[in-house]
Every structure is written in structure tokens, then in C-alpha cells.
Design an enzyme around this catalytic site. Structure first.
Site, mmCIF file in Angstrom:
data_model
loop_
_atom_site.group_PDB
_atom_site.id
_atom_site.type_symbol
_atom_site.label_atom_id
_atom_site.label_comp_id
_atom_site.label_asym_id
_atom_site.label_seq_id
_atom_site.Cartn_x
_atom_site.Cartn_y
_atom_site.Cartn_z
ATOM 1 N N PHE A 136 22.910 -6.091 43.270
ATOM 2 C CA PHE A 136 23.794 -4.924 43.337
ATOM 3 C C PHE A 136 24.629 -4.852 44.618
ATOM 4 O O PHE A 136 25.433 -3.954 44.779
ATOM 5 C CB PHE A 136 23.048 -3.611 43.108
ATOM 6 C CG PHE A 136 21.805 -3.366 43.915
ATOM 7 C CD1 PHE A 136 21.727 -3.654 45.271
ATOM 8 C CD2 PHE A 136 20.684 -2.808 43.303
ATOM 9 C CE1 PHE A 136 20.587 -3.403 46.008
ATOM 10 C CE2 PHE A 136 19.525 -2.548 44.038
ATOM 11 C CZ PHE A 136 19.483 -2.853 45.393
ATOM 12 N N HIS A 189 17.143 5.313 48.543
ATOM 13 C CA HIS A 189 16.208 5.659 49.622
ATOM 14 C C HIS A 189 15.556 4.437 50.257
ATOM 15 O O HIS A 189 14.951 4.535 51.327
ATOM 16 C CB HIS A 189 15.155 6.657 49.130
ATOM 17 C CG HIS A 189 14.027 6.060 48.345
ATOM 18 N ND1 HIS A 189 12.793 6.660 48.251
ATOM 19 C CD2 HIS A 189 13.937 4.921 47.602
ATOM 20 C CE1 HIS A 189 11.996 5.920 47.499
ATOM 21 N NE2 HIS A 189 12.662 4.874 47.096
ATOM 22 N N GLY A 201 21.167 -9.813 38.335
ATOM 23 C CA GLY A 201 22.170 -9.948 39.374
ATOM 24 C C GLY A 201 21.751 -9.249 40.647
ATOM 25 O O GLY A 201 20.590 -8.866 40.826
ATOM 26 N N ASP A 206 19.013 -5.622 37.148
ATOM 27 C CA ASP A 206 18.147 -5.802 38.318
ATOM 28 C C ASP A 206 18.111 -7.294 38.639
ATOM 29 O O ASP A 206 18.802 -8.089 37.980
ATOM 30 C CB ASP A 206 16.738 -5.248 38.050
ATOM 31 C CG ASP A 206 16.049 -4.753 39.323
ATOM 32 O OD1 ASP A 206 16.143 -5.452 40.359
ATOM 33 O OD2 ASP A 206 15.417 -3.686 39.296
#
Length: 332
Positions: free
Chosen positions: A224, A241, A222, A196
Site C-alpha cells: 500500500f 495506527h 501488493g 494486502d
């Protein structure tokens, strides 16, 4: 049913939400966990005005969170769920949704419905992620809320899905590791990678150590959108979502690049077409419109997103909660 009375109750729901938020923020249920307290004792412990607190407690007792006997308050079953030290606590979520930034964003719902644009940046002048990055206390409240929600959902996921076939599970956007802790605790042969944002995972090592799984879990910070660590399974719980289709496909493609041929991508999401709690899922979808610009989706909509990223949906596994585990394999 008296339609007018019921509609009045629904329309006034924001008052209930704020009252519960204040109770959580003051820590009333935690104080009452020590035993019955008089109003004066509660006011002293919470730093509240006794007269105003009496009015709040009267309302919360009417809702069933607290009971009063002989002038002393105690937790009911509902009130106990607002303690911070109980399993499946709702305290973190209650403290978060009543905060001004979240609350004020909903004043833009009408404009969102008229224009299709996300309310949060229209109200606050920037996207929710940028706002939280500039306001650490908001980010901390959000992280605590996600941890609070994760406990119930994580247990349901671990109970429903067999992770034993994977050597390494990469929890992408995994926050402080609540779900990964559940997986590693249940499956001693599995290793984990918690991934994360650096400031988010900074709080994870202590939790992993306390759970006795730190030696089998690597913590990596990091983004994504750039790259994610390699592993046998990439797990994204309530991540996709949050994003519109274009960004969702970009995230999924990033994960696809780090997947081996035998790898699996696992999405934990609610499904609009199969939800066991359609009201919750529908309002979660509305929340995405207001807050992030994302959306809840149907099974076919997830199938299309995965296909655009070079993945095939191969299984949809229900859990005991509102979410499903969507298992996808690299397209050959």
C-alpha cells in the site's frame, strides 16, 4: 481499596498473561470442549507434564477460566472464550502476545520512553515488519491474532456503518478478509477487493469461498505504499495506527490516487479523545510505541493526517466496540 494490594496485582499482570498464553498454546479449552477431563487426560491430550500442568490449572482455575469438580476440569465462560472454534475467540490473540518476540520487545519500553524510539527494533535489531517477514511462524501467529481480534471489531463496524451505497469496497491491509466477508455477507449488492501483502492474502480465498462471497470478491496482493486497487470506498481497519505520521500520510495519499471524485476513504480506528474504553485505547497506544512506531490518535490528529493527503473528514461513526469509522471525502 487496598492500594498496595491492587498495585501488586497490576504489577504481576504479566504472569496472568503468560499463563493464559500457555493455556491457549496447549489448546486446553479445545480439549475441554469435548467434556470434563481429569488432569491425566489433559496432560495426555496436550503433551504436558502432569505435575506442572496441575500447577498451571490451579492458577487458571483461580482466575476463573476453568472449574474443577470431583477431580475433573471443565471450561467456564472465560475458558470457553479461549476455544478456537467459538465466535469472538480470544485464542489467536492469546497465542500471539505471549510469544517471545512480542514479549521481549517490552523489555525496551523504558528506553522507548526515555528516547522516543520504537522498542522492537532496538531489542531485535530490525523493524517488526522485517522481522516477521524473515520468521514465517511469527507472521502466521500475528495473522491469526489479527483475525481473532477482527471478528468482534468487524461485527461492530458492519452493524454501525451503512456500506450499501458503495458498488465496490477495497479493504486495504485487510488480512484474510474477515471484515470484508462481513460486509459482503450483509450487503449482497456490494463487491469487494481484498488487498494486502501477497503472502497474507494467499490464505484468504478458502475463507471467502467458505463464506459464500468469493464470486463477489477479488483478491489482490501488493504494497500500500506503492499502489492500491480502485474502488468506490477504500477501507483501512487498524492500519494507520501502525505508522508514524509521515508513513501514514504516504499510505493515505496512495489511496487518494485510486479514489474517484465520489469516493470515500474509511478508517476504522480507536480515538484517544472519544474512546469508550480509555484504558484499552491508552495501552494500545503504548503497544504502538513498543512494536511499530505508530500511535493511537485524537480526532483532530486524524483530521490533520487526512488533510495532508488531500482528504476531508466528513463523519465520525461510533461502533459498539472501541473503534470508530472515520469517513473522509476527496478535497475539491
Amino acid at each position: 481499596m487496598d492500594a498496595s494490594r491492587e498495585l501488586h496485582r497490576l504489577t504481576s499482570g504479566y504472569q496472568v498473561s503468560q499463563a493464559v498464553h500457555v493455556a491457549a498454546t496447549l489448546g486446553i479449552s479445545d480439549v475441554l470442549a469435548e467434556g470434563p477431563k481429569s488432569l491425566a487426560q489433559l496432560a495426555e491430550s496436550t503433551g504436558a507434564d502432569a505435575g506442572a500442568l496441575a500447577r498451571l490449572m490451579h492458577a487458571l482455575a483461580a482466575l476463573g477460566l476453568y472449574a474443577v469438580d470431583d477431580g475433573k476440569y471443565t471450561n467456564t465462560e472465560l475458558g470457553t472464550a479461549l476455544r478456537t472454534d467459538v465466535p469472538r475467540s480470544v485464542a489467536g490473540w492469546a497465542r500471539f502476545i505471549g510469544k517471545g518476540s512480542h514479549w521481549q520487545a517490552y523489555t525496551g519500553l523504558e528506553d522507548s520512553v526515555r528516547t522516543g524510539e520504537t522498542a522492537f527494533p532496538a531489542v531485535h535489531g530490525e523493524a517488526v515488519w522485517e522481522y516477521r517477514a524473515k520468521h514465517p511462524e511469527e507472521q502466521a501467529a500475528f495473522d491469526a491474532a489479527m483475525t481473532s481480534l477482527s471478528e468482534t471489531m468487524s461485527d461492530a463496524v458492519v452493524d454501525a456503518y451503512d456500506f450499501s451505497r458503495y458498488g465496490t469496497v477495497v479493504d486495504v491491509g485487510g488480512g484474510r478478509g474477515r471484515l470484508l466477508i462481513g460486509i459482503l455477507s450483509r450487503y449482497p449488492s456490494v463487491r469487494g477487493v481484498l488487498f494486502d501483502q501477497p503472502d497474507v492474502v494467499a490464505g484468504a480465498p478458502g475463507l471467502l469461498s467458505a463464506a459464500g462471497v468469493s464470486e463477489r470478491c477479488l483478491v489482490v496482493g501488493g504494497n500500500f505504499f506503492d499502489a492500491v486497487p480502485e474502488g468506490d470506498a477504500h477501507l483501512l481497519k487498524a492500519v494507520i495506527h501502525d505508522w508514524a505520521d509521515a508513513e501514514s500520510i504516504e499510505i493515505l495519499r496512495t489511496c487518494r490516487k485510486s479514489m474517484p471524485a465520489h469516493g470515500r476513504l474509511l478508517l476504522v480506528e480507536q480515538l484517544l479523545d472519544e474512546s469508550p474504553d480509555p484504558v484499552r485505547t491508552a495501552f494500545s497506544d503504548l503497544n504502538m510505541l513498543v512494536m511499530t512506531g505508530g500511535r493511537e490518535r485524537t480526532t483532530d490528529e486524524y483530521r490533520a493526517l487526512l488533510a495532508a493527503a488531500g482528504l476531508d473528514l466528513v463523519a465520525t461513526v461510533p461502533t459498539a466496540g472501541p473503534a470508530f469509522v472515520l469517513e473522509a471525502a476527496p478535497r475539491t
